[in-house]
Design an enzyme around this catalytic site. Structure first.
Site, PDB file in Angstrom:
ATOM      1  N   LYS A   1       1.960  51.848  13.953  1.00  0.00           N
ATOM      2  CA  LYS A   1       2.613  51.882  12.651  1.00  0.00           C
ATOM      3  C   LYS A   1       1.535  51.870  11.569  1.00  0.00           C
ATOM      4  CE  LYS A   1       6.688  51.321  14.627  1.00  0.00           C
ATOM      5  NZ  LYS A   1       7.636  52.452  14.734  1.00  0.00           N
TER       6      LYS A   1
ATOM      7  N   SER B   1       8.391  58.061  15.223  1.00  0.00           N
ATOM      8  CA  SER B   1       8.423  57.076  14.133  1.00  0.00           C
ATOM      9  C   SER B   1       7.307  57.274  13.123  1.00  0.00           C
ATOM     10  CB  SER B   1       8.349  55.654  14.706  1.00  0.00           C
ATOM     11  OG  SER B   1       7.067  55.381  15.236  1.00  0.00           O
TER      12      SER B   1
ATOM     13  N   SER C   1      12.444  54.575  12.345  1.00  0.00           N
ATOM     14  CA  SER C   1      11.341  53.735  12.803  1.00  0.00           C
ATOM     15  C   SER C   1      11.793  52.288  12.933  1.00  0.00           C
ATOM     16  CB  SER C   1      10.163  53.816  11.821  1.00  0.00           C
ATOM     17  OG  SER C   1       9.159  52.882  12.162  1.00  0.00           O
TER      18      SER C   1
END
Length: 268
Positions: A126, A71, A233
């Protein structure tokens, strides 16, 4: 498995044994002329300094993680072992992750590790793209923050190794008054721009979903996070905002990748 909790329990058990040995068992051995510790003390009190040092290092300074998915490609690859700075945003109590000393907050563009809001036993990594109070728009695979569009350049083909599809590799840059940071992302031109599930989450009423994307106002005490591999993602577009209390730390260094030693180094 909550490794922090396990390590904390080991610190308590070995610490009690270490104190008991210093105050009682060691004097008893000296009186009896015995030099060696009993085996059970060697494996409890004897390991206390090491376990305590690891606990302090991991809880307050840096913590290692392994990247399990694609991701964050191209910034981070599957199999990267990374280090996360635990004190950049403040000092938190281990296990409960409660902040007790505030040293700062995530900035736009920071890569952070946090506890997944839907299952806090799982860690996610992230990139923070919007801060509390920001209005974030993701339309036609382009970001706009508070009415200011991010700048994009590049667009070279890139083979995503996780799903063996070609995507386009862009440099995404925040305007100077939004931090000015830039990083690389992937976009797959064959995937739709706004096909997001609309399962409700805390703060769902702050978002509007359209065919070409979404618009959200980030609630106080929360962040909007996205993976750099934009079409591969699961992030805030799908499951909502990241509470500040879930932040673990800022990722900053790849210290090992067994499949590619050239990966070792810092990243943005």
């Amino acid at each position: 498995m909550n490794f922090a909790l396990i390590l904390f329990i080991l610190v308590i058990i070995s610490g009690i044994a270490w104190v008991a040995d210093r105050l009682y068992f060691a004097p008893q051995r000296r009186l009896s002329g015995i030099e060696r510790m009993p085996l059970w003390l060697e494996y409890t009190a004897g390991f206390f300094p090491v376990i305590c040092a690891v606990f302090v290092l991991r809880s307050f300074i840096v913590e290692p993680f392994k990247i399990p998915s694609g991701s964050m490609i191209p910034t981070l690859q599957i199999g990267d072992f990374i280090l996360v700075n635990k004190f950049t945003y403040g000092i938190r109590l281990p296990v409960i992750n409660q902040k007790v000393v505030d040293l700062g907050s995530p900035k736009r563009g920071d890569v952070v590790v946090f506890r997944y809001p839907r299952d806090e036993s799982v860690d996610y990594i992230k990139r923070i793209v919007a801060l509390p109070g920001d209005v974030v728009q993701y339309q036609d695979k382009r970001l706009t923050i508070n009415g200011q569009p991010l700048q994009y350049s590049g667009g070279q083909p890139y083979l995503d190794p996780e799903n063996m599809r070609y995507a386009k590799r862009f440099t995404e840059a925040f305007p100077a008054d939004l931090g000015g940071l830039q990083h690389e992302i992937l976009n797959d031109p064959d995937r739709p721009a706004g096909n997001f599930p609309t399962e409700r989450f805390p703060g769902f009423e702050n978002c509007q979903y359209q065919n070409a994307g979404l618009t959200c106002k980030v609630p106080a005490g929360h962040y909007f996070a996205m993976g750099d591999n934009r079409d591969n993602s699961a992030d805030s577009r799908y499951w909502g905002f990241v509470p500040d209390k879930n932040i673990v730390g800022r990722a900053f260094f790849v210290w090992l990748n067994l499949g590619n030693l050239g990966r070792i180094g810092g990243f943005e």
